[in-house]
Every structure is written in C-alpha cells, then in structure tokens.
Design a protein around this motif. Structure first.
Motif, PDB file in Angstrom:
ATOM      1  N   ALA A  73       0.863  -1.182   0.000  1.00  0.00           N
ATOM      2  CA  ALA A  73       0.000   0.000   0.000  1.00  0.00           C
ATOM      3  C   ALA A  73       0.896   1.228   0.000  1.00  0.00           C
ATOM      4  O   ALA A  73       1.784   1.352   0.848  1.00  0.00           O
ATOM      5  CB  ALA A  73      -0.914   0.022   1.221  1.00  0.00           C
ATOM      6  N   ARG A  74       0.651   2.095  -0.973  1.00  0.00           N
ATOM      7  CA  ARG A  74       1.437   3.320  -1.114  1.00  0.00           C
ATOM      8  C   ARG A  74       0.515   4.533  -1.009  1.00  0.00           C
ATOM      9  O   ARG A  74      -0.581   4.541  -1.585  1.00  0.00           O
ATOM     10  CB  ARG A  74       2.149   3.345  -2.465  1.00  0.00           C
ATOM     11  CG  ARG A  74       3.201   2.282  -2.615  1.00  0.00           C
ATOM     12  CD  ARG A  74       3.778   2.232  -4.024  1.00  0.00           C
ATOM     13  NE  ARG A  74       2.793   1.833  -5.028  1.00  0.00           N
ATOM     14  CZ  ARG A  74       2.433   0.576  -5.273  1.00  0.00           C
ATOM     15  NH1 ARG A  74       2.973  -0.405  -4.599  1.00  0.00           N
ATOM     16  NH2 ARG A  74       1.547   0.300  -6.199  1.00  0.00           N
ATOM     17  N   ILE A  75       0.998   5.554  -0.327  1.00  0.00           N
ATOM     18  CA  ILE A  75       0.287   6.830  -0.281  1.00  0.00           C
ATOM     19  C   ILE A  75       0.748   7.616  -1.492  1.00  0.00           C
ATOM     20  O   ILE A  75       1.938   7.874  -1.656  1.00  0.00           O
ATOM     21  CB  ILE A  75       0.613   7.588   1.019  1.00  0.00           C
ATOM     22  CG1 ILE A  75       0.226   6.735   2.232  1.00  0.00           C
ATOM     23  CG2 ILE A  75      -0.086   8.951   1.032  1.00  0.00           C
ATOM     24  CD1 ILE A  75       0.899   7.149   3.520  1.00  0.00           C
ATOM     25  N   VAL A  76      -0.197   7.972  -2.379  1.00  0.00           N
ATOM     26  CA  VAL A  76       0.165   8.675  -3.610  1.00  0.00           C
ATOM     27  C   VAL A  76      -0.235  10.153  -3.565  1.00  0.00           C
ATOM     28  O   VAL A  76       0.297  10.961  -4.329  1.00  0.00           O
ATOM     29  CB  VAL A  76      -0.414   7.980  -4.866  1.00  0.00           C
ATOM     30  CG1 VAL A  76       0.206   6.599  -5.032  1.00  0.00           C
ATOM     31  CG2 VAL A  76      -1.925   7.898  -4.806  1.00  0.00           C
ATOM     32  N   CYS A  77      -1.172  10.502  -2.690  1.00  0.00           N
ATOM     33  CA  CYS A  77      -1.563  11.900  -2.458  1.00  0.00           C
ATOM     34  C   CYS A  77      -1.775  12.074  -0.968  1.00  0.00           C
ATOM     35  O   CYS A  77      -2.150  11.133  -0.276  1.00  0.00           O
ATOM     36  CB  CYS A  77      -2.874  12.251  -3.172  1.00  0.00           C
ATOM     37  SG  CYS A  77      -2.856  12.024  -4.955  1.00  0.00           S
ATOM     38  N   ARG A  78      -1.545  13.282  -0.483  1.00  0.00           N
ATOM     39  CA  ARG A  78      -1.708  13.552   0.946  1.00  0.00           C
ATOM     40  C   ARG A  78      -2.338  14.917   1.135  1.00  0.00           C
ATOM     41  O   ARG A  78      -2.017  15.868   0.425  1.00  0.00           O
ATOM     42  CB  ARG A  78      -0.357  13.496   1.648  1.00  0.00           C
ATOM     43  CG  ARG A  78      -0.469  13.779   3.154  1.00  0.00           C
ATOM     44  CD  ARG A  78       0.586  13.098   3.947  1.00  0.00           C
ATOM     45  NE  ARG A  78       0.100  11.794   4.397  1.00  0.00           N
ATOM     46  CZ  ARG A  78       0.847  10.906   5.039  1.00  0.00           C
ATOM     47  NH1 ARG A  78       2.104  11.165   5.280  1.00  0.00           N
ATOM     48  NH2 ARG A  78       0.346   9.767   5.430  1.00  0.00           N
ATOM     49  N   ALA A  79      -3.250  15.002   2.105  1.00  0.00           N
ATOM     50  CA  ALA A  79      -3.857  16.282   2.459  1.00  0.00           C
ATOM     51  C   ALA A  79      -2.763  17.255   2.888  1.00  0.00           C
ATOM     52  O   ALA A  79      -1.743  16.857   3.440  1.00  0.00           O
ATOM     53  CB  ALA A  79      -4.879  16.092   3.586  1.00  0.00           C
ATOM     54  N   ASP A  80      -2.995  18.537   2.607  1.00  0.00           N
ATOM     55  CA  ASP A  80      -2.016  19.580   2.945  1.00  0.00           C
ATOM     56  C   ASP A  80      -2.749  20.738   3.623  1.00  0.00           C
ATOM     57  O   ASP A  80      -2.921  21.807   3.040  1.00  0.00           O
ATOM     58  CB  ASP A  80      -1.301  20.042   1.673  1.00  0.00           C
ATOM     59  CG  ASP A  80      -0.109  20.930   1.949  1.00  0.00           C
ATOM     60  OD1 ASP A  80       0.153  21.245   3.133  1.00  0.00           O
ATOM     61  OD2 ASP A  80       0.564  21.301   0.969  1.00  0.00           O
ATOM     62  N   PRO A  81      -3.221  20.514   4.858  1.00  0.00           N
ATOM     63  CA  PRO A  81      -4.059  21.508   5.527  1.00  0.00           C
ATOM     64  C   PRO A  81      -3.366  22.850   5.772  1.00  0.00           C
ATOM     65  O   PRO A  81      -4.032  23.864   5.961  1.00  0.00           O
ATOM     66  CB  PRO A  81      -4.459  20.829   6.838  1.00  0.00           C
ATOM     67  CG  PRO A  81      -3.475  19.731   7.032  1.00  0.00           C
ATOM     68  CD  PRO A  81      -2.993  19.331   5.677  1.00  0.00           C
ATOM     69  N   ALA A  82      -2.046  22.882   5.735  1.00  0.00           N
ATOM     70  CA  ALA A  82      -1.330  24.157   5.915  1.00  0.00           C
ATOM     71  C   ALA A  82      -1.664  25.125   4.773  1.00  0.00           C
ATOM     72  O   ALA A  82      -1.598  26.339   4.950  1.00  0.00           O
ATOM     73  CB  ALA A  82       0.172  23.920   5.989  1.00  0.00           C
ATOM     74  N   ARG A  83      -2.023  24.593   3.617  1.00  0.00           N
ATOM     75  CA  ARG A  83      -2.376  25.442   2.471  1.00  0.00           C
ATOM     76  C   ARG A  83      -3.860  25.751   2.401  1.00  0.00           C
ATOM     77  O   ARG A  83      -4.282  26.575   1.612  1.00  0.00           O
ATOM     78  CB  ARG A  83      -1.952  24.762   1.157  1.00  0.00           C
ATOM     79  CG  ARG A  83      -0.460  24.684   0.969  1.00  0.00           C
ATOM     80  CD  ARG A  83      -0.052  24.253  -0.445  1.00  0.00           C
ATOM     81  NE  ARG A  83      -0.647  22.989  -0.877  1.00  0.00           N
ATOM     82  CZ  ARG A  83      -1.525  22.859  -1.887  1.00  0.00           C
ATOM     83  NH1 ARG A  83      -1.902  23.900  -2.589  1.00  0.00           N
ATOM     84  NH2 ARG A  83      -2.002  21.676  -2.196  1.00  0.00           N
ATOM     85  N   GLY A  84      -4.666  25.058   3.197  1.00  0.00           N
ATOM     86  CA  GLY A  84      -6.106  25.293   3.202  1.00  0.00           C
ATOM     87  C   GLY A  84      -6.839  24.031   3.602  1.00  0.00           C
ATOM     88  O   GLY A  84      -6.279  22.930   3.542  1.00  0.00           O
ATOM     89  N   ALA A 132      -4.523  19.542  -1.077  1.00  0.00           N
ATOM     90  CA  ALA A 132      -3.833  18.250  -1.087  1.00  0.00           C
ATOM     91  C   ALA A 132      -2.706  18.308  -2.109  1.00  0.00           C
ATOM     92  O   ALA A 132      -2.698  19.169  -2.986  1.00  0.00           O
ATOM     93  CB  ALA A 132      -4.812  17.129  -1.420  1.00  0.00           C
ATOM     94  N   THR A 133      -1.790  17.367  -1.971  1.00  0.00           N
ATOM     95  CA  THR A 133      -0.616  17.325  -2.827  1.00  0.00           C
ATOM     96  C   THR A 133      -0.454  15.927  -3.417  1.00  0.00           C
ATOM     97  O   THR A 133      -0.586  14.937  -2.695  1.00  0.00           O
ATOM     98  CB  THR A 133       0.647  17.669  -2.009  1.00  0.00           C
ATOM     99  OG1 THR A 133       0.486  18.974  -1.445  1.00  0.00           O
ATOM    100  CG2 THR A 133       1.896  17.628  -2.859  1.00  0.00           C
ATOM    101  N   VAL A 134      -0.155  15.861  -4.705  1.00  0.00           N
ATOM    102  CA  VAL A 134       0.255  14.606  -5.317  1.00  0.00           C
ATOM    103  C   VAL A 134       1.726  14.433  -4.961  1.00  0.00           C
ATOM    104  O   VAL A 134       2.544  15.316  -5.225  1.00  0.00           O
ATOM    105  CB  VAL A 134       0.075  14.636  -6.853  1.00  0.00           C
ATOM    106  CG1 VAL A 134       0.606  13.348  -7.473  1.00  0.00           C
ATOM    107  CG2 VAL A 134      -1.377  14.864  -7.226  1.00  0.00           C
ATOM    108  N   LEU A 135       2.061  13.322  -4.342  1.00  0.00           N
ATOM    109  CA  LEU A 135       3.431  13.101  -3.893  1.00  0.00           C
ATOM    110  C   LEU A 135       4.332  12.747  -5.079  1.00  0.00           C
ATOM    111  O   LEU A 135       3.972  11.906  -5.909  1.00  0.00           O
ATOM    112  CB  LEU A 135       3.473  11.990  -2.852  1.00  0.00           C
ATOM    113  CG  LEU A 135       2.628  12.240  -1.593  1.00  0.00           C
ATOM    114  CD1 LEU A 135       2.700  11.037  -0.671  1.00  0.00           C
ATOM    115  CD2 LEU A 135       3.071  13.501  -0.884  1.00  0.00           C
TER     116      LEU A 135
END
Length: 132
Positions: free
Chosen positions: A94-105, A109-112
């Motif tokens: 299992a790989r995380i490919v995107c992650r939430a980015d609450p610092a930006r709003g 979210a960011t595509v890793l």
C-alpha cells in the motif's frame, strides 16, 4: 508453487481515505483499514484467476511502515507470487500517492512526487477445487 503462468498477475485499487475513517488523534487511520483494501485486491485477483472470490486464509509478514492519514489517497497492489492446486500466494503493498495539505487550506492536497510505502504484507487465499 512456481512456474505457473498465472504468477505475476497484479491488481491495483485506489481509494481516498475519508476523514470519517480516522480513529486516532492527528487523523491517523488504523492498520485494519489497509488490510481491508488488501482483501479487496485479493478478491479481484482470485476472480481474475479462478472465476471465484476465494477465501483469505492468512496474512503473514505484515509491516506497518508509515502512518496512513485521513485525506490520503492510497494505492493498494496485490501480486500473485505463487499458485498451488487450491492456494494462491500473494504479496501486497500500500502506497500513499496523495496527501492532504491543511497548511495550504482546509481542502488542499498534494500529489506526492514519490509515493510513501505505508504497509507491506504477504498472504494466502484458497479457492474451491475445480473438478477436471
């Protein structure tokens, strides 16, 4: 259980981890969530190989390598590594490919650039005997 042309079959599922799936502080998701994704991918692999959903017999060598968080997009991959008369050996990642980015709003979210390997495992499924 080697030499069978069915080895190497790979199935990949992707899923967004909802905030309602988080059970712990900091939006952490429990490990059973990922094992459920592995089970879904294993079911598809069995359907593709044997025309049957199969039955999960055991997980082995489960390793939780990185936290899974609410807002992640997970990619769960199942690869057939061995084929017996009724058993199928599988490897999972299992790989995380995107992650939430609450610092930006709140919905950012960011595509890793490089996926994060969160969980690896091996497992065995069994399928019904098919008469010759």
């Amino acid at each position: 259980m080697t030499g069978d042309p069915r080895t190497g079959l790979t199935v990949t599922h992707r899923r967004y981890v909802r905030h309602g799936d988080a059970h712990y502080g900091g939006g952490l998701v429990d490990g059973a969530y990922v094992l459920g994704l592995f089970g879904d991918a294993a079911t598809e692999a069995c359907v593709r190989l044997d025309g049957d959903e199969g039955l999960f017999a055991a997980y082995s060598d489960v390793r939780f390598r990185a936290p899974v968080l609410a807002g992640d997009v997970l990619e769960a991959t199942c690869t057939v590594t061995g084929v017996g008369r009724r058993s199928r050996q599988l490897s999972f990642e299992a790989r995380i490919v995107c992650r939430a980015d609450p610092a930006r709003g709140p919905s950012a979210a960011t595509v890793l650039a490089e996926p994060i390997v969160a969980v690896t495992a091996t497992g065995t499924v069994v399928v019904p005997h098919k008469p010759a």
